[in-house]
Design a protein around this motif. Structure first.
Motif, mmCIF file in Angstrom:
data_model
loop_
_atom_site.group_PDB
_atom_site.id
_atom_site.type_symbol
_atom_site.label_atom_id
_atom_site.label_comp_id
_atom_site.label_asym_id
_atom_site.label_seq_id
_atom_site.Cartn_x
_atom_site.Cartn_y
_atom_site.Cartn_z
ATOM 1 N N THR A 143 0.825 -1.211 0.000
ATOM 2 C CA THR A 143 0.000 0.000 0.000
ATOM 3 C C THR A 143 0.858 1.261 0.000
ATOM 4 N N ALA A 144 0.618 2.117 -0.987
ATOM 5 C CA ALA A 144 1.260 3.432 -1.085
ATOM 6 C C ALA A 144 2.778 3.342 -1.133
ATOM 7 N N SER A 145 3.314 2.275 -1.693
ATOM 8 C CA SER A 145 4.766 2.062 -1.644
ATOM 9 C C SER A 145 5.548 3.187 -2.316
ATOM 10 N N GLN A 146 5.083 3.663 -3.484
ATOM 11 C CA GLN A 146 5.817 4.722 -4.168
ATOM 12 C C GLN A 146 5.731 6.046 -3.415
ATOM 13 N N VAL A 147 4.630 6.267 -2.717
ATOM 14 C CA VAL A 147 4.482 7.489 -1.928
ATOM 15 C C VAL A 147 5.399 7.450 -0.721
ATOM 16 N N LEU A 148 5.457 6.321 -0.037
ATOM 17 C CA LEU A 148 6.236 6.222 1.193
ATOM 18 C C LEU A 148 7.729 6.253 0.932
ATOM 19 N N GLY A 149 8.193 5.610 -0.142
ATOM 20 C CA GLY A 149 9.616 5.576 -0.427
ATOM 21 C C GLY A 149 10.337 4.531 0.401
ATOM 22 N N TYR A 150 11.655 4.671 0.522
ATOM 23 C CA TYR A 150 12.459 3.698 1.254
ATOM 24 C C TYR A 150 13.752 4.366 1.719
ATOM 25 N N VAL A 151 14.497 3.668 2.588
ATOM 26 C CA VAL A 151 15.780 4.178 3.072
ATOM 27 C C VAL A 151 16.877 3.178 2.742
ATOM 28 N N ARG A 152 18.093 3.698 2.638
ATOM 29 C CA ARG A 152 19.280 2.872 2.422
ATOM 30 C C ARG A 152 20.480 3.615 2.971
#
Length: 697
Positions: free
Chosen positions: A169-178
């Motif tokens: 759900t909403a993966s592109q909106v939330l983004g990610y960290v690295r």
């Protein structure tokens, strides 16, 4: 024999005596220099070298803070932290006994190369144990601790990983960290970032990094001459990041994603009898915006993916499947970065320009014969005549009927009238109106990676000819170019967020707001740090009479039998929940057209606008309108509550707060403010409790 060559008994020669004196003077000078140097070191510079000696024994280790959480408007958790165990190894032990790494790999059942790569990472601290594996099970840790002879110098420590309780759900909106890259480190070093730190790479994680990051802690360690840590002199604990509260409603978001993905799955690889082609693997996007504030309450992009794939060490195969075009590039947020030919949805700008400039009035009628012939055109009938997409002819119509039936002939005529009267209306009246609606420039939505779009124009054609002379052999702007631009073809491309924002502007009476994903920032104690009020970007002036004429046309799209979406909304309770909208079927050479539909409601005081595009999805009425209907049916039967600030709710099935980085019992307060309704490399998204080190002195 000369006098000078004579020698006396028992005495050396004169040259020998001179050499002895020279050596004596040299030795004396060396002793003087040595004494002077010792005096300088032991007396004059004693404080300096005492400080350096101390620094050689003290090292500062930065401890990473837990990142803030991301929640929806109802405090439902979207991104949290999960406490995990990691294995660390003492570098001094491994240097003498490298076989320890092999034993770790064997016990964990992973390739030795993975452990060695983690151990040799340049981002590891030279003065702290090296993290070589994350999310290790309790059983594995117990076994390792029970066999110290097999795992000398190996220990475990607690760290945090991002966790996504709502999956895709909403993966592109939330983004990610690295882990921070070398280029990012050079950019953010002044802000205190160091090698090994975690940093937001996309979506909300990136755009609100300064709030989510928190404040790193610091340990001052005592180190012996061999570099081994022998004690802790001081410890300042890290401060967790603040929580980010979205305008998004989780349940609506799920409904939007379900409607979009279901429609795309239904269309993909089916036969289109209108175009006599098979649909391909389709993609698309949807945006739901509060027309009175600019708050984005839902945003979907398809295909999608589960962002948990970034947690831990992502494999090259997994990385390819979420980033390469042949796999649909699911990390790509089509709602803000996808650029699509708008087709008839662009008629909003053309009609507004024609009415506001006085080119026509709501009472102007034009006879649609089904064909528009360019006056005095001599380049051939194929280039001089234009027809409606369905070859229909509607007879005498005004702007209201032209919008309802999406009549192309009427808008060809408007484009030509502007073209033939540049002395009165200028060379770009339609483009100027499109710019007021925000087309051709970023909306300013608080997400990274937004595309700006394009609006076709003489200046754009000249630029394209200069850059790509083979693809664009002509730099001139012809009558046919003007006609195509007037009904949304040519080189014009618009993003879904731009489309939603433009129709929201019309729906609310002419105020264009900056789209806003985030409602506010809350600290770990539930205290509001910052809220984001609606921000006005521009005004689009239209008289009440002109606006009413266009509004009636958009309402007729759905409620009038002539309307292009009338059949799609058959059975929808328009009497209690009236809607207005516009279809768009944008031709794409050699492919199915892009399917658009945008609608707003309920009338007469609209609250939401819904925009859907299905790339190469066929006609707007069949490809995109069904999705919009499903979304409005949800909005009709569900209330979107005001934004609340406070502590996040525990997700269903969670048994402890610690699993998600929540330390206190959740409470929530209702907002009364006016907030309203791609790094392309693999890596790790795990943040161990102690990550980076700085050497002092």
């Amino acid at each position: 024999m000369s006098f000078f060559d004579s020698e006396e008994p028992g005495r050396g020669s004169l040259s020998d005596r001179r050499r002895i004196r020279a050596v004596g003077f040299a030795v004396f000078a060396l002793f003087v220099a040595l004494i002077a140097r010792l005096y300088t070191l032991q007396v004059l510079q004693v404080s300096t070298y005492r400080s350096l000696a101390t620094q050689n024994q003290v090292r500062s280790v930065v401890t990473s803070p837990p990142r803030g959480l991301i929640v929806d408007r109802n405090q439902n958790l979207l991104v949290g932290n999960q406490v995990v165990e990691s294995l660390t190894v003492d570098q001094t032990i491994v240097t003498k006994s490298p076989w320890v790494l092999k034993n770790i790999a064997t016990e964990l059942g992973v390739p030795l190369a993975n452990i060695q790569a983690a151990y040799n990472s340049p981002q590891q601290s030279p003065y702290a144990p090296v993290s070589v594996a994350y999310n290790v099970t309790k059983a594995q840790i117990i076994y390792i601790k029970e066999h110290p002879s097999l795992f000398p110098g190996v220990s475990s420590s607690l760290g945090t990983q991002r966790v996504y309780p709502e999956g895709t759900t909403a993966s592109q909106v939330l983004g990610y960290v690295r882990q921070i890259s070398a280029s990012q480190l050079a950019q953010y070093a002044a802000a205190g970032y160091q090698a090994g730190d975690q940093i937001g790479q996309a979506g909300i994680e990136a755009s609100y990094e300064k709030y989510l990051r928190g404040v790193p802690g610091k340990k001052t360690l005592q180190v012996n001459f061999a570099g081994k840590v022998v004690g802790t002199l001081a410890n300042t604990p890290p401060k967790p990041g603040d929580n980010v509260v979205l305008n998004m409603d989780l349940n609506l978001q799920k409904a939007v994603e379900s409607a979009l993905s279901s429609q795309i799955a239904k269309l993909s690889h089916t036969y289109d009898p209108y175009r006599h082609q098979y649909f391909t693997n389709l993609s698309g996007a949807a945006v739901v915006e509060n027309v009175n504030t600019g708050a984005i309450v839902a945003m979907a992009s398809y295909p999608t993916y589960n962002p948990s794939v970034w947690v831990g060490n992502i494999s090259q195969a997994a990385y390819n499947k979420i980033t390469l075009p042949q796999y649909g590039d699911p990390t790509f947020n089509r709602a803000i970065a996808g650029e699509y030919t708008p087709g008839s949805t662009f008629k909003l700008a053309t009609a507004s320009a024609a009415l506001s400039s006085g080119l026509i009035s709501p009472y102007y009628y034009y006879n649609d014969t089904g064909i528009f012939n360019i006056p005095n055109c001599k380049v051939g009938s194929g280039l001089c005549s234009f027809h409606n997409s369905g070859f229909e002819h509607l007879g005498s119509i005004n702007v209201t009927t032209a919008l309802t039936a999406s009549d192309d002939i009427f808008f060809y005529n408007l484009g030509y009238m502007f073209y033939a009267n540049t002395q009165t209306y200028g060379t770009s009246p339609i483009q100027n109106m499109a710019a007021k609606y925000g087309w051709g420039s970023p909306t300013g939505v608080d997400l990274p990676g937004e595309a700006r779009g394009l609006v076709d124009s003489p200046a754009l054609r000249a630029l394209l000819h200069k850059k790509y002379p083979k693809a664009y052999p002509y730099s001139s702007w012809y009558t046919a170019d003007q006609l195509e631009m007037a009904f949304g073809q040519g080189e014009t491309v618009i993003t879904p967020i731009q489309m939603a924002n433009a129709y929201a502007t019309f729906a609310n009476g002419g105020t264009r707001y900056v789209p806003q994903m985030v409602a506010g920032i809350v600290n770990q104690n539930g205290k509001v740090v910052k809220t984001f009020a609606p921000k006005v970007a521009a005004k689009v002036p239209l008289s009440a009479v002109d606006r009413a004429a266009m509004s009636a046309g958009f309402a007729g799209v759905i409620s009038n039998p002539l309307g292009t979406a009338y059949g799609t909304f058959s059975g929808f309770p328009l009497s209690s929940y009236p809607l207005a909208g516009k279809t768009g079927t944008a031709s794409v050479t050699g492919l199915e057209p892009n399917a658009w539909f945008v609608a707003y409601g309920p009338l007469p005081k609209p609250q939401y606008v819904v925009t859907v595009v299905v790339d190469h999805g066929g006609f707007g009425t069949s490809g995109a309108a069904p999705v919009v209907r499903t979304i409005f049916n949800y909005l009709r039967t569900h209330t979107i509550p005001p934004v609340t600030f406070g502590q996040p709710h525990i997700p269903a099935g969670a048994t402890t707060y610690a699993r998600y980085g929540i330390k206190t019992t959740p409470t929530a307060t209702t907002s009364t403010t006016g907030v309203g309704g791609a790094s392309k490399t693999g890596g790790s998204a795990t943040a161990p409790a102690t990550t980076t080190t700085t050497k002092k002195g």
